[in-house]
Design a protein around this motif. Sequence first.
Motif, short mmCIF file in Angstrom:
data_model
loop_
_atom_site.label_atom_id
_atom_site.label_comp_id
_atom_site.label_asym_id
_atom_site.label_seq_id
_atom_site.Cartn_x
_atom_site.Cartn_y
_atom_site.Cartn_z
N VAL A 1 -1.14 -0.85 7.85
CA VAL A 1 -2.74 -1.25 7.48
C VAL A 1 -3.32 -1.66 8.77
CG1 VAL A 1 -4.27 -2.44 6.11
CG2 VAL A 1 -2.18 -1.18 5.16
N ILE B 1 -8.84 1.13 2.54
CA ILE B 1 -7.80 0.71 3.32
C ILE B 1 -7.53 1.78 4.29
CG2 ILE B 1 -5.29 0.18 3.13
CD1 ILE B 1 -5.63 0.16 0.07
N VAL C 1 0.87 -1.27 -0.11
CA VAL C 1 -0.14 0.14 -0.14
C VAL C 1 0.98 1.45 0.05
CG1 VAL C 1 -1.59 1.36 1.28
CG2 VAL C 1 -2.05 -1.10 1.18
#
Length: 285
Positions: A180, A199, A170
């Motif tokens: 995350v 997310i 990410v």
Amino acid sequence: LVPAEMFADAPEAALDAQAIAARTGLLEKLGQRNLTEPYLLCSTQQCQVYAGAGKEHPRTTAAVTRTRGVVVLRDGGGLADTRYSASAGGRTEDNDAIWGGAPDPSLRGRLDVKRAGDELGRTFATITDANIAAFLDAPADKFWSGSTTWGKRHFRWTVELTTPALTALVAKAHPGVGTVTGLAPVRRSPSGRIQAVRITGTRGEVVVEGDLVIRRLLGGLKSTLAVIEPRGPAAAPTSFAIRGAGFGHGVGMDQVGAIGMAAGGKDAAEILRNYYRGTHLHRIY
């Protein structure tokens, strides 16, 4: 094109269907791609995958010869847009759900099961994570693409990303998210594919949209027809298991499904009618 797109040892009817779909797709794209280049079409997935004369095989060449000049026409006239993907995982997709633009009547997603009216159809009456999970758990032999050894590893699959690994993926595109802590679908297509995913991280959150964008962001997922299952403490999962179906965008002909139909005794015309509704075959040369 054909040996680059389908196993040369596939049943004859599947190879015939692939030859017709590839021919139609090639002719349909002429004059619409690479208009500023010194060639008509490229040799990649952007146009048509072509592996070169050295990849020719007697069985695929025979399919091209058997179907010489045959194309898929819309019932209302004109060449059909004969998209195809490696495996739809038992549920094909609407063209506009993947690429936007106008809905194509010949490229409508549907449950690709052997028996019409299968009770699995109720799964998609309301698209929820629970219903998609139930679809993923259904017996493989109910589906054309699940009833053959070709492409079996693509029919159902699971990827588990540890939180550090997911955070690193990410961060490449969204470094402000931080570690995350959450990954969840926020919108699905009519076929159940994830169109947008939220997310959440220790420093912020982001909503990522688009089939290919999501697949690439999450490390190259085979498809977005999937459910996401956090593992470990709810507030700080240690990993995220992604259970999914199929390989590719899922629009048009399911190539593994075509093989399953051929192995089940269906001919090329039946295969192509199944995946391109409102069309028929016609020999133009």
